[in-house]
Design a protein around this motif. Structure first.
Motif, PDB file in Angstrom:
ATOM      1  N   ARG A 119      25.076  33.762  -3.530  1.00 36.55           N
ATOM      2  CA  ARG A 119      24.159  34.712  -2.891  1.00 36.55           C
ATOM      3  C   ARG A 119      24.271  36.092  -3.542  1.00 36.55           C
ATOM      4  O   ARG A 119      23.262  36.704  -3.903  1.00 36.55           O
ATOM      5  CB  ARG A 119      24.478  34.815  -1.398  1.00 36.55           C
ATOM      6  N   GLU A 120      25.488  36.595  -3.702  1.00 36.56           N
ATOM      7  CA  GLU A 120      25.661  37.941  -4.257  1.00 36.56           C
ATOM      8  C   GLU A 120      25.146  38.028  -5.689  1.00 36.56           C
ATOM      9  O   GLU A 120      24.527  39.014  -6.074  1.00 36.56           O
ATOM     10  CB  GLU A 120      27.139  38.346  -4.208  1.00 36.56           C
ATOM     11  N   LEU A 121      25.403  36.973  -6.477  1.00 36.07           N
ATOM     12  CA  LEU A 121      24.973  37.018  -7.873  1.00 36.07           C
ATOM     13  C   LEU A 121      23.458  36.902  -7.980  1.00 36.07           C
ATOM     14  O   LEU A 121      22.833  37.538  -8.834  1.00 36.07           O
ATOM     15  CB  LEU A 121      25.677  35.925  -8.686  1.00 36.07           C
ATOM     16  N   ASP A 124      21.398  38.005  -5.681  1.00 31.09           N
ATOM     17  CA  ASP A 124      20.940  39.342  -5.265  1.00 31.09           C
ATOM     18  C   ASP A 124      20.944  40.284  -6.471  1.00 31.09           C
ATOM     19  O   ASP A 124      19.970  41.005  -6.727  1.00 31.09           O
ATOM     20  CB  ASP A 124      21.894  39.931  -4.212  1.00 31.09           C
ATOM     21  N   ASN A 125      22.052  40.282  -7.205  1.00 28.72           N
ATOM     22  CA  ASN A 125      22.165  41.191  -8.349  1.00 28.72           C
ATOM     23  C   ASN A 125      21.109  40.900  -9.403  1.00 28.72           C
ATOM     24  O   ASN A 125      20.510  41.815  -9.967  1.00 28.72           O
ATOM     25  CB  ASN A 125      23.557  41.068  -8.980  1.00 28.72           C
ATOM     26  N   ALA A 126      20.870  39.610  -9.671  1.00 24.09           N
ATOM     27  CA  ALA A 126      19.895  39.250 -10.700  1.00 24.09           C
ATOM     28  C   ALA A 126      18.490  39.666 -10.268  1.00 24.09           C
ATOM     29  O   ALA A 126      17.704  40.169 -11.080  1.00 24.09           O
ATOM     30  CB  ALA A 126      19.956  37.749 -10.960  1.00 24.09           C
ATOM     31  N   SER A 145      24.846  51.065  -9.161  1.00 23.29           N
ATOM     32  CA  SER A 145      23.777  51.860  -9.771  1.00 23.29           C
ATOM     33  C   SER A 145      22.632  52.026  -8.782  1.00 23.29           C
ATOM     34  O   SER A 145      21.611  52.593  -9.110  1.00 23.29           O
ATOM     35  CB  SER A 145      23.270  51.131 -11.015  1.00 23.29           C
ATOM     36  N   LYS A 146      22.820  51.493  -7.549  1.00 27.17           N
ATOM     37  CA  LYS A 146      21.652  51.387  -6.665  1.00 27.17           C
ATOM     38  C   LYS A 146      21.486  52.533  -5.677  1.00 27.17           C
ATOM     39  O   LYS A 146      20.377  52.789  -5.218  1.00 27.17           O
ATOM     40  CB  LYS A 146      21.685  50.034  -5.949  1.00 27.17           C
ATOM     41  N   ILE A 147      22.579  53.182  -5.327  1.00 28.94           N
ATOM     42  CA  ILE A 147      22.441  54.380  -4.492  1.00 28.94           C
ATOM     43  C   ILE A 147      23.362  55.466  -5.028  1.00 28.94           C
ATOM     44  O   ILE A 147      24.361  55.173  -5.686  1.00 28.94           O
ATOM     45  CB  ILE A 147      22.766  54.132  -2.992  1.00 28.94           C
ATOM     46  N   LEU A 200      18.533  44.726  -2.898  1.00 31.71           N
ATOM     47  CA  LEU A 200      19.298  43.800  -2.072  1.00 31.71           C
ATOM     48  C   LEU A 200      20.752  44.251  -1.971  1.00 31.71           C
ATOM     49  O   LEU A 200      21.382  44.161  -0.931  1.00 31.71           O
ATOM     50  CB  LEU A 200      19.199  42.383  -2.649  1.00 31.71           C
ATOM     51  N   GLY A 201      21.317  44.728  -3.084  1.00 32.57           N
ATOM     52  CA  GLY A 201      22.692  45.233  -3.065  1.00 32.57           C
ATOM     53  C   GLY A 201      22.694  46.747  -2.969  1.00 32.57           C
ATOM     54  O   GLY A 201      21.683  47.389  -3.250  1.00 32.57           O
ATOM     55  N   PHE A 202      23.778  47.318  -2.541  1.00 31.45           N
ATOM     56  CA  PHE A 202      23.922  48.779  -2.520  1.00 31.45           C
ATOM     57  C   PHE A 202      25.355  49.189  -2.229  1.00 31.45           C
ATOM     58  O   PHE A 202      25.713  50.356  -2.369  1.00 31.45           O
ATOM     59  CB  PHE A 202      22.982  49.430  -1.495  1.00 31.45           C
ATOM     60  N   GLU A 258      30.275  46.386  -3.872  1.00 33.36           N
ATOM     61  CA  GLU A 258      31.509  45.698  -3.517  1.00 33.36           C
ATOM     62  C   GLU A 258      31.596  44.288  -4.073  1.00 33.36           C
ATOM     63  O   GLU A 258      32.688  43.764  -4.245  1.00 33.36           O
ATOM     64  CB  GLU A 258      31.575  45.530  -1.991  1.00 33.36           C
ATOM     65  N   ALA A 259      30.423  43.676  -4.282  1.00 31.22           N
ATOM     66  CA  ALA A 259      30.415  42.237  -4.519  1.00 31.22           C
ATOM     67  C   ALA A 259      31.234  41.842  -5.748  1.00 31.22           C
ATOM     68  O   ALA A 259      32.133  41.009  -5.661  1.00 31.22           O
ATOM     69  CB  ALA A 259      28.980  41.737  -4.644  1.00 31.22           C
ATOM     70  N   LEU A 260      30.932  42.469  -6.889  1.00 30.10           N
ATOM     71  CA  LEU A 260      31.638  42.053  -8.102  1.00 30.10           C
ATOM     72  C   LEU A 260      33.126  42.362  -7.996  1.00 30.10           C
ATOM     73  O   LEU A 260      33.964  41.579  -8.449  1.00 30.10           O
ATOM     74  CB  LEU A 260      31.012  42.703  -9.338  1.00 30.10           C
TER      75      LEU A 260
HETATM   76 MG    MG Z   1      25.336  43.188  -5.600  1.00 27.16          MG
END
Ligand code: MG
Ligand code: ADP
Length: 638
Positions: free
Chosen positions: A33-35, A37-39, A83-85, A97-99, A102-104
């Protein structure tokens, strides 16, 4: 002795990430899911997922998105690096989707990770080993590949909680499907141990304006039957300002025993939200059997300022600033969609389809259109019917129903069905597709009406259908009462018929007590039930729509329902159930012989009644057997 205590100290970074990973990564599917989201955030148009051993051994996610510049690669695995916020105001209006950044970091703290990326405009790709920090040149086209191996290798306790490979794989596939349903503009593929198991080609734009792309993707993911067994949810753009809702709502045929196919998205993100779930339950409450769970894909678009995604580490929960507006928008959109699924719309669509005017699924090559081909057809028919309904008014429905109760069919009725139809005069100028349920031929064992329409044979469960009609009528009268609550009458109530001779019956102590405590509620429902002796009640008035039935049985059932409610809230909380109970008594019983004109009156009223395709308990009220069905059944032409 004082209790043993260690000094307060700051935890090492790795441990902090491992703690965070506990929340974010429960199983391989969470990494997927996280990957994904990132893509998607990176603007990928194609995402390939490769798994080994259900994702526990290895997860590789490859995309063709914007990539990460060489100098930023080491930051990607750092905690709270994103890089998102960049500011609080960005956080308050996230569009990605991410912000949380933390995921990676979390994933790399519990697995071995390699990231290979080539950023837009760069001539080289670079690969970074998260564990060693070694950065090297690599070969790759634009985009990013993340390779996650041996999940939970450093936290074996967690590994023990994992289920079988097949189960973990199933969760990973589900994760992919959730993304796929919201992003038709992205192509997805998933391999397991070298075998391709899911593939969804890239389609269209992925915006509301491109509903055909959504329809095709939904058909790929949930099956073409689901598309056939569902209707578009697509209210006018400004139905609720600031909230756009669309999607597909499954009809009763698509209902399932489990609620595992309910997909809700807010701004492209899969969520589980109580406000939306409640709105959906309300919208489905009287069109689906309570033991069946609806299937739907629902997309909510809302100004990012009005929704907070920073509620849960996995971002699966949301908080709406104006929950009521979202509730209303979803509920009405879905209710309207389901209402549009009444027989006229459905059968007319079927008729049109058979004539080749319409197809359930647009072919791949079809040019993008603002709305899917089937939607305008359905809606046009619905609006025509609506206009017709408005013109003829409720009076027509009432008249038809009264005809249904008339003791004997008029002799003139037994001629050709076309002439005997009581609705014909109103609709005669319209082509026969506007009488989709056709004309009655006969009654089968007092239970079913058999009718002939352009497609073949229509079978109607007369009690179930009539029950729905009476229920919708009661609801409409009830709604009218509540809307223009300005009437002079102190206590608004359903239209009442007084009984010439009150009907008395021996009542239980509970019935006596209920009749007394709920006097006002009964009166609002159009019923007057008073005590006439220590052990009996008398019914003096009933709703006029129900005056012909067994009034004692009606009163008993209503009292039984009321006994479960608190006197002060009975009407608010229970009116739908009470009206449904009453409708059951108002409906024509099985084994009553109906004349042809009575049957036709029922068919015409069904065509004009919202939700007439399902009874109050969610069972279908009618089925179509086409000539082709019959030919196949009897092996004709073989
Ligand atoms: Mg992410
Ligand atoms: P978040 O997504 O919350 O920002 P992550 O830890 O998932 O945090 O990712 C950290 C950063 O790494 C992202 O903000 C993004 O800039 C970059 N990144 C991660 N995956 C990709 C990808 N597939 N393509 C491009 N950039 C990526």
């Amino acid at each position: 002795m004082p209790p043993l205590r260690n000094p307060i100290r700051e935890l090492p970074d790795l441990l902090i990430s491992q703690i965070a990973a506990g929340e974010v990564v429960e199983r391989p599917a969470c990494v997927v899911r996280e990957l994904l989201d990132n893509a998607i955030d990176a603007g990928a148009t194609q995402i390939d997922v490769r798994l080994a051993a259900g994702g526990v051994r290895r997860i590789i996610v490859e995309d063709d998105g914007c990539g990460i510049p060489q100098e930023e690669l080491p930051l990607a695995f750092r905690r709270h690096a994103t890089s998102k916020i960049a500011s609080l105001s960005d956080l308050e209006s996230v569009g990605t989707l991410g912000f949380r950044g933390e995921a990676l970091a979390a994933v790399s703290s519990i697995a071995q990770c390699l990231i290979t990326s080539r950023a837009v405009g760069q001539s080289m790709a670079y690969v970074l080993d998260a564990a060693t920090g070694v950065l090297q040149p690599a070969a790759r086209a634009q985009g990013t590949t993340i390779d996650v191996q041996e999940l939970f290798f450093s936290t074996p306790a967690r590994r023990k909680f994992l289920k079988s490979t097949a189960t973990e794989l199933a969760h990973c596939i589900e994760s992919l499907r959730r993304h796929a349903l919201a992003h038709p503009e992205v192509g997805f593929a998933l391999w397991h141990d070298g075998k391709l198991v899911e593939q969804f080609p890239r389609l269209g734009e992925g915006t509301h304006a491109d509903l055909p792309a959504f329809e095709e993707r939904i058909a790929h993911v949930l099956g073409a039957e689901f598309v056939e067994q569902s209707v578009w949810i697509d209210p006018p753009a400004n139905a609720v300002p600031g909230v756009r809702v669309w999607g597909r709502a499954g009809l009763e045929d698509a209902g399932r025993a489990r609620s595992d196919r309910q997909y809700c998205y807010v701004n492209g993100r899969y969520v589980r939200d109580r406000v939306i779930a409640h709105a959906l339950r309300s919208a489905y409450q009287d069109v689906l059997h309570e033991q069946r769970k609806p299937v739907h894909t629902l997309y909510v678009e809302i100004d990012p300022q009005r929704v907070d995604f920073n509620v849960h580490p996995t971002k699966i929960e949301v908080r709406f600033r104006e929950g009521q507006a979202v509730y209303g928008a979803v509920r009405h959109a879905v209710e309207d969609a389901l209402r549009c699924a009444h027989p006229t719309a459905r059968a007319a669509t079927v008729v049109a389809m058979h004539r080749g005017l319409d197809t359930p699924l647009p072919p791949n090559s079809a040019p993008a259109q603002p709305t899917p081909p089937s939607a305008p057809m359905q809606r046009r028919v619905v609006y025509d019917t609506q206009q017709h309904f408005d013109a003829v008014g409720i009076a027509h429905g009432v008249e038809a129903l009264q005809k249904l109760w008339s003791p004997a069919p008029s002799p003139a009725a037994v001629g050709s069905p076309q002439q005997s139809d009581s609705g014909q005069s109103d609709m005669g100028e319209q082509p026969s597709t506007t009488q989709p349920l056709g004309f009655a031929l006969a009654q089968l064992h007092g239970v079913y009406i058999l009718a002939q329409n352009t497609l073949g044979l229509v079978i109607v469960d007369m009690h179930a259908a009539h029950e729905r009609i009476v229920y919708e009528q009661l609801k409409q009268q009830w709604g009218a009462l509540r809307v223009d609550g300005t009437q002079t009458d102190a206590c608004p109530r359903l239209p009442v018929q007084r009984l010439l001779i009150p009907a008395s019956f021996a009542a239980s102590p509970i019935e006596l007590a209920t009749a007394q405590t709920h006097e006002h509620t009964l009166s609002a429902l159009g019923m007057e039930v008073g005590q006439i002796s220590a052990r009996s009640l008398a019914i003096r008035a009933v709703p006029s729509a129900l005056a012909q039935g067994d009034v004692v049985a009606l009163a008993r059932d209503v009292l039984a329902d009321l006994a479960e409610f608190d006197a002060s809230t009975a009407l608010e909380r229970g009116h739908q159930r009470l009206l449904a109970t009453m409708a059951c008594h108002g409906a024509v019983r099985a084994h009553r012989n109906l004349g042809i004109d009575e049957m036709n009156a029922l068919l015409r009223t069904m065509e004009q009644t919202d939700r007439a395709h399902v009874c109050n308990h969610g069972r279908p009220t009618w089925k179509q057997l086409t000539m082709q069905d019959l030919d196949a059944m009897l092996l004709r032409g073989r």
